[in-house]
Design a protein around this motif. Structure first.
Motif, PDB file in Angstrom:
ATOM      1  N   LEU A   1       0.824  -1.200   0.000  1.00 42.48           N
ATOM      2  CA  LEU A   1       0.000   0.000   0.000  1.00 42.48           C
ATOM      3  C   LEU A   1       0.863   1.257   0.000  1.00 42.48           C
ATOM      4  CD1 LEU A   1      -2.717   1.434   0.202  1.00 42.48           C
ATOM      5  CD2 LEU A   1      -2.596   1.160   2.696  1.00 42.48           C
ATOM      6  N   THR A   2       1.843   1.316   0.893  1.00 46.23           N
ATOM      7  CA  THR A   2       2.711   2.496   0.959  1.00 46.23           C
ATOM      8  C   THR A   2       3.487   2.684  -0.344  1.00 46.23           C
ATOM      9  OG1 THR A   2       2.962   2.172   3.336  1.00 46.23           O
ATOM     10  CG2 THR A   2       4.554   3.609   2.259  1.00 46.23           C
ATOM     11  N   SER A   3       4.005   1.592  -0.886  1.00 44.88           N
ATOM     12  CA  SER A   3       4.773   1.682  -2.132  1.00 44.88           C
ATOM     13  C   SER A   3       3.900   2.117  -3.296  1.00 44.88           C
ATOM     14  CB  SER A   3       5.422   0.326  -2.441  1.00 44.88           C
ATOM     15  OG  SER A   3       6.302  -0.073  -1.406  1.00 44.88           O
ATOM     16  N   ALA A   4       2.654   1.624  -3.329  1.00 44.59           N
ATOM     17  CA  ALA A   4       1.748   2.010  -4.411  1.00 44.59           C
ATOM     18  C   ALA A   4       1.441   3.503  -4.359  1.00 44.59           C
ATOM     19  CB  ALA A   4       0.455   1.201  -4.324  1.00 44.59           C
ATOM     20  N   LEU A   5       1.228   4.035  -3.158  1.00 49.48           N
ATOM     21  CA  LEU A   5       0.963   5.463  -3.033  1.00 49.48           C
ATOM     22  C   LEU A   5       2.172   6.284  -3.469  1.00 49.48           C
ATOM     23  CD1 LEU A   5      -0.984   5.551   0.354  1.00 49.48           C
ATOM     24  CD2 LEU A   5      -1.913   5.846  -1.937  1.00 49.48           C
ATOM     25  N   LEU A   6       3.357   5.807  -3.112  1.00 43.65           N
ATOM     26  CA  LEU A   6       4.569   6.534  -3.511  1.00 43.65           C
ATOM     27  C   LEU A   6       4.754   6.498  -5.026  1.00 43.65           C
ATOM     28  CD1 LEU A   6       6.996   8.134  -2.665  1.00 43.65           C
ATOM     29  CD2 LEU A   6       8.208   6.003  -2.179  1.00 43.65           C
ATOM     30  N   VAL A   7       4.476   5.346  -5.631  1.00 45.96           N
ATOM     31  CA  VAL A   7       4.566   5.257  -7.092  1.00 45.96           C
ATOM     32  C   VAL A   7       3.539   6.176  -7.742  1.00 45.96           C
ATOM     33  CG1 VAL A   7       4.202   3.729  -9.064  1.00 45.96           C
ATOM     34  CG2 VAL A   7       5.543   2.946  -7.114  1.00 45.96           C
ATOM     35  N   MET A   8       2.338   6.237  -7.165  1.00 45.25           N
ATOM     36  CA  MET A   8       1.316   7.145  -7.692  1.00 45.25           C
ATOM     37  C   MET A   8       1.784   8.592  -7.627  1.00 45.25           C
ATOM     38  SD  MET A   8      -2.102   5.412  -6.044  1.00 45.25           S
ATOM     39  CE  MET A   8      -3.064   6.876  -6.360  1.00 45.25           C
ATOM     40  N   LEU A   9       2.473   8.953  -6.545  1.00 47.76           N
ATOM     41  CA  LEU A   9       2.999  10.312  -6.433  1.00 47.76           C
ATOM     42  C   LEU A   9       4.005  10.595  -7.544  1.00 47.76           C
ATOM     43  CD1 LEU A   9       3.439  13.002  -4.953  1.00 47.76           C
ATOM     44  CD2 LEU A   9       5.072  11.832  -3.475  1.00 47.76           C
TER      45      LEU A   9
ATOM     46  N   LEU B   1      10.254   1.653  -9.116  1.00 48.67           N
ATOM     47  CA  LEU B   1       9.593   0.345  -9.206  1.00 48.67           C
ATOM     48  C   LEU B   1      10.542  -0.776  -8.824  1.00 48.67           C
ATOM     49  CD1 LEU B   1       7.576   0.800 -12.532  1.00 48.67           C
ATOM     50  CD2 LEU B   1       6.650   0.664 -10.217  1.00 48.67           C
ATOM     51  N   TYR B   2      11.805  -0.636  -9.167  1.00 50.13           N
ATOM     52  CA  TYR B   2      12.775  -1.677  -8.827  1.00 50.13           C
ATOM     53  C   TYR B   2      13.092  -1.663  -7.338  1.00 50.13           C
ATOM     54  CZ  TYR B   2      16.584  -4.961  -9.473  1.00 50.13           C
ATOM     55  OH  TYR B   2      17.372  -6.075  -9.401  1.00 50.13           O
ATOM     56  N   VAL B   3      13.414  -0.474  -6.800  1.00 51.74           N
ATOM     57  CA  VAL B   3      13.812  -0.387  -5.392  1.00 51.74           C
ATOM     58  C   VAL B   3      12.655  -0.754  -4.473  1.00 51.74           C
ATOM     59  CG1 VAL B   3      14.573   1.207  -3.588  1.00 51.74           C
ATOM     60  CG2 VAL B   3      15.624   1.283  -5.851  1.00 51.74           C
TER      61      VAL B   3
ATOM     62  N   ARG C   1      10.702  -6.879  -9.953  1.00 52.22           N
ATOM     63  CA  ARG C   1      10.992  -8.314  -9.983  1.00 52.22           C
ATOM     64  C   ARG C   1       9.726  -9.159 -10.165  1.00 52.22           C
ATOM     65  NH1 ARG C   1      13.256 -10.325  -5.431  1.00 52.22           N
ATOM     66  NH2 ARG C   1      14.515 -11.874  -6.530  1.00 52.22           N
ATOM     67  N   PRO C   2       8.627  -8.910  -9.409  1.00 52.78           N
ATOM     68  CA  PRO C   2       7.420  -9.704  -9.659  1.00 52.78           C
ATOM     69  C   PRO C   2       6.831  -9.481 -11.058  1.00 52.78           C
ATOM     70  CG  PRO C   2       7.302  -8.646  -7.512  1.00 52.78           C
ATOM     71  CD  PRO C   2       8.479  -8.073  -8.205  1.00 52.78           C
ATOM     72  N   LEU C   3       6.912  -8.244 -11.570  1.00 59.03           N
ATOM     73  CA  LEU C   3       6.311  -7.938 -12.867  1.00 59.03           C
ATOM     74  C   LEU C   3       7.099  -8.523 -14.028  1.00 59.03           C
ATOM     75  CD1 LEU C   3       5.287  -4.203 -12.290  1.00 59.03           C
ATOM     76  CD2 LEU C   3       3.768  -6.181 -12.377  1.00 59.03           C
ATOM     77  N   LEU C   4       8.433  -8.521 -13.891  1.00 59.64           N
ATOM     78  CA  LEU C   4       9.278  -8.919 -15.018  1.00 59.64           C
ATOM     79  C   LEU C   4       9.854 -10.317 -14.886  1.00 59.64           C
ATOM     80  CD1 LEU C   4      11.262  -5.574 -15.537  1.00 59.64           C
ATOM     81  CD2 LEU C   4       9.205  -6.347 -16.720  1.00 59.64           C
TER      82      LEU C   4
ATOM     83  N   MET D   1      16.663   7.603  -1.642  1.00 59.66           N
ATOM     84  CA  MET D   1      16.763   8.170  -2.987  1.00 59.66           C
ATOM     85  C   MET D   1      15.377   8.408  -3.580  1.00 59.66           C
ATOM     86  SD  MET D   1      18.833   9.376  -5.057  1.00 59.66           S
ATOM     87  CE  MET D   1      18.843   9.936  -6.744  1.00 59.66           C
ATOM     88  N   ILE D   2      14.437   7.511  -3.274  1.00 63.68           N
ATOM     89  CA  ILE D   2      13.079   7.695  -3.805  1.00 63.68           C
ATOM     90  C   ILE D   2      12.419   8.895  -3.138  1.00 63.68           C
ATOM     91  CG2 ILE D   2      10.828   6.624  -4.086  1.00 63.68           C
ATOM     92  CD1 ILE D   2      12.169   3.938  -4.079  1.00 63.68           C
ATOM     93  N   TRP D   3      12.544   8.992  -1.798  1.00 65.26           N
ATOM     94  CA  TRP D   3      11.973  10.150  -1.100  1.00 65.26           C
ATOM     95  C   TRP D   3      12.638  11.438  -1.571  1.00 65.26           C
ATOM     96  CZ3 TRP D   3       7.650   8.978   0.994  1.00 65.26           C
ATOM     97  CH2 TRP D   3       7.443   7.728   1.564  1.00 65.26           C
ATOM     98  N   PHE D   4      13.941  11.363  -1.736  1.00 65.38           N
ATOM     99  CA  PHE D   4      14.665  12.536  -2.210  1.00 65.38           C
ATOM    100  C   PHE D   4      14.182  12.923  -3.611  1.00 65.38           C
ATOM    101  CE2 PHE D   4      18.459  13.710  -4.818  1.00 65.38           C
ATOM    102  CZ  PHE D   4      18.531  15.028  -4.402  1.00 65.38           C
ATOM    103  N   THR D   5      13.990  11.930  -4.483  1.00 62.36           N
ATOM    104  CA  THR D   5      13.506  12.194  -5.835  1.00 62.36           C
ATOM    105  C   THR D   5      12.115  12.811  -5.807  1.00 62.36           C
ATOM    106  OG1 THR D   5      14.812  10.367  -6.730  1.00 62.36           O
ATOM    107  CG2 THR D   5      12.934  11.121  -8.033  1.00 62.36           C
ATOM    108  N   ALA D   6      11.234  12.256  -4.951  1.00 63.58           N
ATOM    109  CA  ALA D   6       9.880  12.793  -4.863  1.00 63.58           C
ATOM    110  C   ALA D   6       9.885  14.216  -4.315  1.00 63.58           C
ATOM    111  CB  ALA D   6       9.018  11.890  -3.980  1.00 63.58           C
TER     112      ALA D   6
END
Length: 631
Positions: free
Chosen positions: A181-189, A224-226, A231-234, A373-378
């Motif tokens: 859930l948390t990762s999905a919200l971050l990806v949505m952002l 998506l990788y971090v 990994r599950p998708l590919l 790095m993801i938080w920093f990127t966002a």
């Protein structure tokens, strides 16, 4: 659009707070002690490694970059049988959850496992072979009423960070759902940032906005990788080793696109020569990283990439401080306030520095910084998006002002052109009329013993020249109108005075309705207007034919009256209805007669000053001009 950055900041802070508040050692974590041993040569077997002296640590292992192998010993507490009841799924089993997912290789050594098969995970192993499929790396181990120990062997070319949890199977499943859930919200952002950046780029068509959209889009594969989704998708389609190499290349490309964004971001604000050099040098890092990777030194390429992530925002901040777009003598107006511009660069430098120190193990890592790095990127995405939206708003305002200035300049140029054309027409008309009058006067003066008829012709020429000059003066005065003194006037005497003062009083017939005696107007202006209409009718109508000057109440508008002149057409012919009131207009037939082409234009202007209007309303047989005035 203006509130979008605030909404994204709120979402980012909420996600960050939720993740940061997650305790590094949860209440149901079965690990009672973590300890590590660094195998610098990387050659020890399990039996040799378990005999070494281990150093306890808490929460996170964070050792920076290096080639050595780390052995991690986990002490798992006893679990009473009541905790995992036999009728529940996963009873008697626990899941070892490990992150980040970009760790290359992790092996499990469990003395209780007598199968003898190697147990390994990492981003170079197939996700489909995972013992417990999750967004993290996992192993499963049995748990029971007796404490026990297991060992992990970690080796990676990336930063040697590892967060380990041992959770009962059911709790591990719940933790997986929370992570998803948390990762999905971050990806949505991140997707929202990329889409908004793309929309802004399409709207503004600026290189900086397109570079921002490309940078945000390139961050998505990394996230998506971090976060564990790649990994599950590919996994069913891409071999793990190829996926790992593709991830490294994707990271290099994302950093390279960030270099280009910061380059355009700084260049449009006129940096100094040093500042321009600081943001230009990082553009050449991608070929270097690819060459080092192809040479088989991925570890060195990852270190160089980490240094680039540290240096890039810092050089951007230094370059931003040298920008001259805000100088008073700058000819280019800045698109964003200096404080916001430098503040955005400072946020980038601070975030990259914190991430770099964590990656190298120089400061203690946290669960939040594990995905730093993801938080920093966002965060940088939200800050830069705010800057770009402010910039877009300012650029739009500046463009609107520039368009307004261009329209004003075009209008002024058109007005100047019209004035020049009018002056040219005026000079042409004056030259023609004065030359014509002077040639008649010269002919009379040169004739011996001039007859009375010739002298009368000379006087008429002089009068014509005087009328032309008077019309020019009248037009100049009406172009700058003054307030008119309005008073009640007797209409018939006023019309009679226009008739008697005209060129041929005997040809003018005055007619006024009996019930129309007075009107409220400026007598001088009205007399000038009617004199112009009568003079036009006498000069351009049929010779010796009468000219009607009539007045009547307007039956359609009882608060108004009509005054008109009517005459038969003469050699001048019928005027063009579309041009009859234009300045300097003369019909083809009227050009053989003396005149200025200003009379009817002047009459129409005077009618407007009196609060009325003048129109051309011919009958099948007569030329007629009708003046409407309020009573």
């Amino acid at each position: 659009m203006a509130r979008l950055p605030r909404l994204l900041v709120v979402l980012l802070l909420a996600l960050g707070a939720g993740t940061a508040c997650t305790p590094p050692l949860q209440a149901d974590d079965l690990v009672t002690e973590k300890a590590f041993f660094e195998d610098t040569a990387g050659r020890l077997s399990f039996e040799e490694a378990r005999q070494q002296a281990y150093q306890p640590y808490s929460a996170f292992l964070n050792a920076g970059y290096g080639s050595s192998v780390f052995w991690i010993r986990l002490t798992v507490r006893a679990v009473p049988a009541a905790v995992d009841q036999p009728d529940r799924p996963g009873a008697g089993w626990a899941v070892i959850r490990m992150r980040p997912v970009y760790v290359d290789h992790i092996e499990l050594f469990d003395p209780a496992d007598t199968s003898g098969r190697p147990r390994a995970t990492g981003d170079r192993t197939d996700w489909l072979d995972a013992e417990h499929r999750s967004l993290t790396h996992t192993f499963t181990i049995p748990i029971g009423p007796v404490p026990r120990q297991v060992w992990l062997r970690m080796q990676t070319t990336s930063s040697r960070q590892l967060h380990v949890q041992v959770l009962p199977w059911r709790e591990a499943t719940n933790a997986d759902r929370e992570d998803e859930l948390t990762s999905a919200l971050l990806v949505m952002l991140l997707v929202a940032l990329a889409l908004v950046g793309l929309v802004a780029a399409v709207a503004t068509s600026t290189t900086t906005d397109y570079a921002f959209a490309a940078m945000q889009a390139a961050n998505l594969p990394y996230a998506l990788y971090v976060l564990g989704y790649a990994r599950p998708l590919l996994a069913p389609y891409v071999p793990p080793v190829l996926m790992d190499q593709g991830f490294n290349v994707a990271v290099f490309i994302a950093v390279h696109l960030a270099c280009w964004f910061y380059y355009f971001f700084v260049k449009e604000h006129r940096p100094s020569r040093l500042g321009a050099w600081l943001v230009t040098v990082p553009l050449f890092i991608l070929p270097t990283l690819l060459l080092v990777t192809l040479a088989g030194r991925l570890d060195i390429a990852l270190k160089l990439n980490a240094y680039t992530i540290l240096v890039l925002p810092c050089t951007t901040l230094a370059a931003a401080l040298t920008c001259r777009a805000w100088d008073r003598d700058s000819r280019v107006r800045p698109s964003v306030p200096r404080g916001l511009y430098v503040g955005a660069a400072f946020v980038g430098a601070a975030g990259s520095t914190l991430w770099f120190l964590t990656q190298y193990g120089w400061i203690k890592s946290t669960y939040f910084m594990l995905y730093g790095m993801i938080w920093f990127t966002a965060l940088i995405g939200v800050v830069m998006l705010t800057v770009l939206l402010v910039r877009t708003r300012r650029v739009s305002r500046m463009r609107a002002e520039a368009m307004l200035r261009a329209q004003i300049a075009e209008s002024q140029a058109l007005q100047a052109q019209q004035q020049q054309e009018e002056h040219s027409q005026l000079l042409s008309m004056l030259t023609h009329e004065v030359k014509t009058g002077l040639s008649v006067i010269r002919m009379v003066l040169g004739a011996p013993g001039a007859s009375p008829e010739l002298r009368q012709l000379a006087d008429q020429s002089i009068d014509s020249i005087g009328r032309v000059l008077d019309r020019c003066g009248d037009v100049q005065r009406t172009d700058s109108p003054e307030s008119l003194p309005v008073a009640r006037q007797a209409l018939r005497p006023l019309l009679e005075s226009v008739r008697t003062d005209g060129l041929a009083p005997g040809r003018v017939v005055v007619s006024v309705e009996d019930d129309l005696e007075t009107l409220e107007t400026d007598a001088v202006t009205l007399r000038r207007l009617l004199s112009l209409l009568v003079e036009n009718a006498l000069m351009h109508g049929a010779q010796d034919a009468p000219v009607d000057l009539s007045a009547a109440v307007d039956r359609r508008q009882s608060d108004g009256l009509l005054i008109w002149t009517s005459n038969l057409p003469g050699v001048a012919g019928w005027p063009d209805p579309g041009q009859v009131f234009q300045k300097y207009y003369r019909s083809p037939g009227a050009r053989r007669l003396t005149g200025s082409g200003l009379g009817l234009h002047l009459a129409s202007t005077l009618a407007a000053q009196l609060g009325g209007h003048l129109r051309y309303a011919p009958t099948p047989t007569h030329i007629r001009f009708v003046l409407w005035l309020p009573r």
